[in-house]
Design a protein around this motif. Structure first.
Motif, PDB file in Angstrom:
ATOM      1  N   ARG A   1       0.826  -1.207   0.000  1.00  0.00           N
ATOM      2  CA  ARG A   1       0.000   0.000   0.000  1.00  0.00           C
ATOM      3  C   ARG A   1       0.863   1.262   0.000  1.00  0.00           C
ATOM      4  NH1 ARG A   1      -3.853   1.791   3.579  1.00  0.00           N
ATOM      5  NH2 ARG A   1      -2.715   0.813   5.277  1.00  0.00           N
ATOM      6  N   ALA A   2       1.933   1.235   0.781  1.00  0.00           N
ATOM      7  CA  ALA A   2       2.838   2.386   0.840  1.00  0.00           C
ATOM      8  C   ALA A   2       3.492   2.626  -0.524  1.00  0.00           C
ATOM      9  CB  ALA A   2       3.902   2.176   1.914  1.00  0.00           C
ATOM     10  N   ARG A   3       3.822   1.526  -1.212  1.00  0.00           N
ATOM     11  CA  ARG A   3       4.443   1.669  -2.523  1.00  0.00           C
ATOM     12  C   ARG A   3       3.454   2.254  -3.528  1.00  0.00           C
ATOM     13  NH1 ARG A   3       4.239  -0.589  -6.977  1.00  0.00           N
ATOM     14  NH2 ARG A   3       2.984  -2.345  -6.254  1.00  0.00           N
TER      15      ARG A   3
ATOM     16  N   ARG B   1       0.835   4.023  -2.854  1.00  0.00           N
ATOM     17  CA  ARG B   1       0.592   5.408  -2.437  1.00  0.00           C
ATOM     18  C   ARG B   1       1.687   6.325  -3.000  1.00  0.00           C
ATOM     19  NH1 ARG B   1       1.907   5.386   3.032  1.00  0.00           N
ATOM     20  NH2 ARG B   1       0.072   4.102   3.307  1.00  0.00           N
ATOM     21  N   GLY B   2       2.928   5.916  -2.834  1.00  0.00           N
ATOM     22  CA  GLY B   2       4.037   6.748  -3.316  1.00  0.00           C
ATOM     23  C   GLY B   2       4.026   6.919  -4.823  1.00  0.00           C
ATOM     24  N   ALA B   3       3.572   5.888  -5.528  1.00  0.00           N
ATOM     25  CA  ALA B   3       3.588   5.930  -6.989  1.00  0.00           C
ATOM     26  C   ALA B   3       2.363   6.628  -7.556  1.00  0.00           C
ATOM     27  CB  ALA B   3       3.675   4.502  -7.549  1.00  0.00           C
TER      28      ALA B   3
ATOM     29  N   LEU C   1       6.487  20.783   3.851  1.00  0.00           N
ATOM     30  CA  LEU C   1       7.807  20.625   3.232  1.00  0.00           C
ATOM     31  C   LEU C   1       8.839  20.272   4.306  1.00  0.00           C
ATOM     32  CD1 LEU C   1       7.694  23.727   0.867  1.00  0.00           C
ATOM     33  CD2 LEU C   1       7.263  21.328   0.278  1.00  0.00           C
ATOM     34  N   MET C   2       9.918  19.631   3.870  1.00  0.00           N
ATOM     35  CA  MET C   2      11.007  19.318   4.786  1.00  0.00           C
ATOM     36  C   MET C   2      11.842  20.592   4.947  1.00  0.00           C
ATOM     37  SD  MET C   2      10.464  16.065   5.268  1.00  0.00           S
ATOM     38  CE  MET C   2      11.894  15.071   5.644  1.00  0.00           C
ATOM     39  N   PRO C   3      11.938  21.140   6.185  1.00  0.00           N
ATOM     40  CA  PRO C   3      12.507  22.484   6.375  1.00  0.00           C
ATOM     41  C   PRO C   3      13.993  22.596   6.034  1.00  0.00           C
ATOM     42  CG  PRO C   3      12.004  21.462   8.490  1.00  0.00           C
ATOM     43  CD  PRO C   3      11.424  20.566   7.435  1.00  0.00           C
TER      44      PRO C   3
ATOM     45  N   ALA D   1      12.457  16.324  -5.213  1.00  0.00           N
ATOM     46  CA  ALA D   1      13.123  15.069  -5.597  1.00  0.00           C
ATOM     47  C   ALA D   1      12.842  13.938  -4.605  1.00  0.00           C
ATOM     48  CB  ALA D   1      14.633  15.289  -5.714  1.00  0.00           C
ATOM     49  N   LEU D   2      12.461  14.292  -3.361  1.00  0.00           N
ATOM     50  CA  LEU D   2      12.360  13.278  -2.303  1.00  0.00           C
ATOM     51  C   LEU D   2      11.431  12.103  -2.637  1.00  0.00           C
ATOM     52  CD1 LEU D   2      13.392  12.476   0.466  1.00  0.00           C
ATOM     53  CD2 LEU D   2      11.587  13.868   1.495  1.00  0.00           C
ATOM     54  N   PRO D   3      10.198  12.349  -3.120  1.00  0.00           N
ATOM     55  CA  PRO D   3       9.363  11.184  -3.438  1.00  0.00           C
ATOM     56  C   PRO D   3       9.983  10.277  -4.500  1.00  0.00           C
ATOM     57  CG  PRO D   3       8.049  13.192  -3.414  1.00  0.00           C
ATOM     58  CD  PRO D   3       9.487  13.613  -3.326  1.00  0.00           C
ATOM     59  N   MET D   4      10.859  10.839  -5.326  1.00  0.00           N
ATOM     60  CA  MET D   4      11.526  10.023  -6.349  1.00  0.00           C
ATOM     61  C   MET D   4      12.646   9.183  -5.735  1.00  0.00           C
ATOM     62  SD  MET D   4      11.582  12.522  -9.676  1.00  0.00           S
ATOM     63  CE  MET D   4      11.704  14.164  -8.945  1.00  0.00           C
ATOM     64  N   VAL D   5      13.185   9.648  -4.585  1.00  0.00           N
ATOM     65  CA  VAL D   5      14.151   8.823  -3.855  1.00  0.00           C
ATOM     66  C   VAL D   5      13.455   7.540  -3.418  1.00  0.00           C
ATOM     67  CG1 VAL D   5      15.614   8.640  -1.796  1.00  0.00           C
ATOM     68  CG2 VAL D   5      15.430  10.842  -3.014  1.00  0.00           C
ATOM     69  N   PHE D   6      12.248   7.703  -2.813  1.00  0.00           N
ATOM     70  CA  PHE D   6      11.492   6.527  -2.357  1.00  0.00           C
ATOM     71  C   PHE D   6      11.117   5.615  -3.524  1.00  0.00           C
ATOM     72  CE2 PHE D   6      10.492   9.727   0.968  1.00  0.00           C
ATOM     73  CZ  PHE D   6      11.073   9.069   2.030  1.00  0.00           C
ATOM     74  N   ALA D   7      10.904   6.230  -4.691  1.00  0.00           N
ATOM     75  CA  ALA D   7      10.480   5.446  -5.856  1.00  0.00           C
ATOM     76  C   ALA D   7      11.670   4.816  -6.586  1.00  0.00           C
ATOM     77  CB  ALA D   7       9.673   6.330  -6.816  1.00  0.00           C
TER      78      ALA D   7
ATOM     79  N   ALA E   1       4.581  20.809  -6.955  1.00  0.00           N
ATOM     80  CA  ALA E   1       5.611  20.167  -7.793  1.00  0.00           C
ATOM     81  C   ALA E   1       6.015  18.820  -7.190  1.00  0.00           C
ATOM     82  CB  ALA E   1       6.826  21.079  -7.933  1.00  0.00           C
ATOM     83  N   ARG E   2       6.160  18.789  -5.855  1.00  0.00           N
ATOM     84  CA  ARG E   2       6.504  17.526  -5.184  1.00  0.00           C
ATOM     85  C   ARG E   2       5.410  16.477  -5.395  1.00  0.00           C
ATOM     86  NH1 ARG E   2       6.718  17.656   1.192  1.00  0.00           N
ATOM     87  NH2 ARG E   2       4.525  18.078   0.758  1.00  0.00           N
ATOM     88  N   ALA E   3       4.144  16.941  -5.300  1.00  0.00           N
ATOM     89  CA  ALA E   3       3.022  16.007  -5.463  1.00  0.00           C
ATOM     90  C   ALA E   3       3.030  15.376  -6.854  1.00  0.00           C
ATOM     91  CB  ALA E   3       1.704  16.729  -5.208  1.00  0.00           C
TER      92      ALA E   3
ATOM     93  N   ALA F   1       5.718  14.609  -8.535  1.00  0.00           N
ATOM     94  CA  ALA F   1       7.038  14.034  -8.811  1.00  0.00           C
ATOM     95  C   ALA F   1       6.973  12.660  -9.462  1.00  0.00           C
ATOM     96  CB  ALA F   1       7.863  13.967  -7.522  1.00  0.00           C
ATOM     97  N   ASN F   2       6.096  11.806  -8.958  1.00  0.00           N
ATOM     98  CA  ASN F   2       6.050  10.434  -9.490  1.00  0.00           C
ATOM     99  C   ASN F   2       4.926  10.240 -10.497  1.00  0.00           C
ATOM    100  OD1 ASN F   2       8.306   9.551  -8.042  1.00  0.00           O
ATOM    101  ND2 ASN F   2       7.097   9.054  -6.227  1.00  0.00           N
ATOM    102  N   ASP F   3       4.466  11.356 -11.072  1.00  0.00           N
ATOM    103  CA  ASP F   3       3.398  11.308 -12.067  1.00  0.00           C
ATOM    104  C   ASP F   3       2.209  10.482 -11.557  1.00  0.00           C
ATOM    105  OD1 ASP F   3       2.103  11.828 -14.427  1.00  0.00           O
ATOM    106  OD2 ASP F   3       3.095  10.227 -15.545  1.00  0.00           O
TER     107      ASP F   3
END
Ligand code: ADP
Ligand code: ADP
Length: 227
Positions: free
Chosen positions: A78-80, A82-84, A95-97, A106-112, A154-156, A158-160
């Protein structure tokens, strides 16, 4: 084909007196559609967003997202998915401060598992897309509220994702900045993105093609808007 579909979804909270936060919701979000959700406090809007975004699991019923039936997935699957497939935009940006705008995107693409050169290039293009091509190396606290929300959008993207989920995305913005963010959602919809947006404000909801009115955990009415 649907980007997201809910079939008879029930979400019961069993703390003391049981509450059906969702009491049998069926909803189809066609690919490329733009839907707003409105309803009074406690009507189930957050629960609906959490279920669509695979942050919460229904007690009963089925959720399909991006062609994947999420009902029977393990926690990690489910987490995968969700990320995709889900791009989240929050009222508070989240945002990460300590990361630059570029690294936040770029962060969600790290997870992907996207390789670094490719994710930096894609993050740069996404930030250009939302009008922040000259703010790549800025930290969130060096950006205005509207700029932070554009980084979050833009982050949202990231993984199309199959769906962009926005929870009161203009709730912390002044009206001129809200208008600019809503114009960006309008453009993203025009470009083919599927958008689901929760709002208390009628004027915000009217940017969508239809408004789903929820009440007591049910879809009370679906209003189609004239374009
Ligand atoms: P909204 O977002 O429209 O304000 P929610 O989805 O937050 O509505 O809540 C719907 C109903 O579910 C409310 O009655 C709320 O009290 C209940 N509820 C929501 N989350 C929980 C929870 N974690 N535990 C128990 N009840 C909850
Ligand atoms: P925090 O703990 O501050 O919420 P996280 O490191 O969990 O921050 O997440 C940062 C961002 O990365 C979030 O916006 C989230 O959407 C995204 N993210 C988190 N986990 C995943 C994942 N498994 N796949 C894709 N994106 C993710």
């Amino acid at each position: 084909e649907s980007a997201v579909s809910l079939r008879d979804v029930r979400r019961r909270y069993d703390r003391g007196e049981p509450v059906d936060a969702l009491a049998g919701v069926s909803l189809d979000l066609p690919r490329g559609s733009y839907t707003a959700v409105m309803g009074p406090s406690g009507s189930g809007k957050s629960t609906l967003m959490n279920v669509v975004g695979l942050l919460d699991t229904p007690t009963d019923g089925a959720v399909t997202i991006g062609g994947t039936d999420a009902s029977s997935l393990s926690e990690s699957e489910r987490a995968r998915v969700r990320g995709a497939e889900v791009g989240f935009v929050f009222q508070t940006f989240n945002l990460m401060p300590r990361l630059t705008a570029l690294d936040n995107v770029a962060l969600p693409m790290v997870f992907a598992g996207v390789p670094r050169p490719e994710r930096r290039e894609r993050a740069r293009r996404l930030l250009e897309r939302v009008g922040l091509g000259d703010r790549l190396d800025h930290l969130p606290n060096e950006l205005s509220g509207g700029q932070r929300q554009r980084v979050a959008i833009a982050r949202a993207l990231a993984n199309d994702p199959a769906i962009l989920l926005a929870d009161e995305p203009t709730g912390n913005l002044d009206s001129a900045t809200s208008d600019a963010v809503l114009a960006l959602f309008d453009e993203l919809h025009t470009e083919g993105n599927t958008v689901l947006l929760v709002t208390h404000e009628r004027a915000v909801a009217e940017h969508a093609e239809r408004i789903v009115h929820v009440l007591d955990g049910r879809v009370e009415r679906v209003e189609t808007l004239r374009r």
